[in-house]
Design an enzyme around this catalytic site. Sequence first.
Site, mmCIF file in Angstrom:
data_model
loop_
_atom_site.group_PDB
_atom_site.id
_atom_site.type_symbol
_atom_site.label_atom_id
_atom_site.label_comp_id
_atom_site.label_asym_id
_atom_site.label_seq_id
_atom_site.Cartn_x
_atom_site.Cartn_y
_atom_site.Cartn_z
ATOM 1 N N LYS A 84 -10.148 -9.258 -16.517
ATOM 2 C CA LYS A 84 -10.501 -10.664 -16.248
ATOM 3 C C LYS A 84 -9.586 -11.602 -17.042
ATOM 4 O O LYS A 84 -9.121 -12.617 -16.519
ATOM 5 C CB LYS A 84 -11.977 -10.921 -16.590
ATOM 6 C CG LYS A 84 -12.931 -10.282 -15.573
ATOM 7 C CD LYS A 84 -14.389 -10.276 -16.004
ATOM 8 C CE LYS A 84 -15.215 -9.429 -15.028
ATOM 9 N NZ LYS A 84 -16.641 -9.313 -15.380
ATOM 10 N N GLN B 228 -20.583 -10.311 -20.279
ATOM 11 C CA GLN B 228 -20.350 -9.025 -19.617
ATOM 12 C C GLN B 228 -21.576 -8.122 -19.739
ATOM 13 O O GLN B 228 -22.137 -7.951 -20.820
ATOM 14 C CB GLN B 228 -19.105 -8.350 -20.225
ATOM 15 C CG GLN B 228 -18.656 -7.089 -19.504
ATOM 16 C CD GLN B 228 -18.174 -7.327 -18.075
ATOM 17 O OE1 GLN B 228 -17.701 -8.409 -17.725
ATOM 18 N NE2 GLN B 228 -18.292 -6.322 -17.225
ATOM 19 N N ASP C 71 -20.447 -16.232 -12.692
ATOM 20 C CA ASP C 71 -20.863 -14.932 -12.152
ATOM 21 C C ASP C 71 -21.862 -15.102 -11.000
ATOM 22 O O ASP C 71 -22.096 -14.169 -10.237
ATOM 23 C CB ASP C 71 -21.580 -14.123 -13.250
ATOM 24 C CG ASP C 71 -20.684 -13.052 -13.865
ATOM 25 O OD1 ASP C 71 -19.766 -12.577 -13.179
ATOM 26 O OD2 ASP C 71 -20.919 -12.706 -15.037
#
Length: 312
Positions: free
Chosen positions: A75, A119, A142
């Site tokens: 990422k 995460q 997200d």
Amino acid sequence: MSNTNSNTTTRQPLPSLTGESGTFSLIDGKSTAAAIKAEIKQEVERIVAAGGKRPHLAAILVGHDGGSETYVSNKVRACEECGFESRLLRFEDDLSEEALLAEVAKLNADDNIDGFIVQLPLPRHIDEQKVIEAIDYRKDVDGFHPINVGRMAIGLPAFVSATPKGILELLRRYHVETAGKKCVILGRSNIVGKPMSQLMMQKGVDATVTVCHSRSKTLKEECQQADIIIAAIGQPAFVKADMVKPGAVIIDVGTTRVPDASRARGWRLQGDVDFDAVAPLCSLITPVPGGVGPMTICMLMQNTLEAAKRRA
Ligand code: GUN
């Protein structure tokens, strides 16, 4: 935030391959993702040239899970490729829930940060849902916050979770007809199966959607009738040739590490589809790796660009 009804006209080249029973084409997620990242970078440079700021994504990583380390470093690399700024906040796995919530609050309030992710998975002593709900939904790139999930479900602009958003983008860019088609989704996870079902049935996509899961009694029969199968069940090579209608489009979300002594690292990624047996029956199929995977990070970049544009 993305309007999930938007259209795109870019056509991807279709590499045709011949299997034992027919010709099929690969959906190339790697080159599609590269093309989208180049489009994002172009837009970012236009924004910067006009006096705007670079989009800024932050990521919180707790602990040292191997998979998470890889995802997060990919990422960060994607941010560089897109001309974004990025910030990685690393913590040991004994970080308390309270301390993590304090970090989330700081990022919510940080004007330099356009969007951020925490995460997953988190260590067991931390309540993941509590952390997700602590994220300001306007920075939740997200698309996991209930406000984004709810808005997406009723067709409002929202941050959409990256894997289903990437799959929809692949279907669009490969001009897969979805209206009135029977789409079977294998798996009902919050991150893939459920949002995918919402996206496939929404206006403009217009598929007839069936969701199957571990307790479904007619899973095989449902698959046999499907024009599009999206396999996100997490069981390696689960979808066999006798489950697939000739000419179907197959999207494979599975990424299980299976032992492979022929590889230096001792494992390979195996999708949820028995690729060699199924591919010759299909019209289009995503490989693993190189199909859905590369699209996921690139959709996170698209969400971050949207977040930055909204804040500007
Ligand atoms: N862990 C596995 N996939 C994801 C993802 O898309 N986002 C976050 N935050 N964690 C993950």
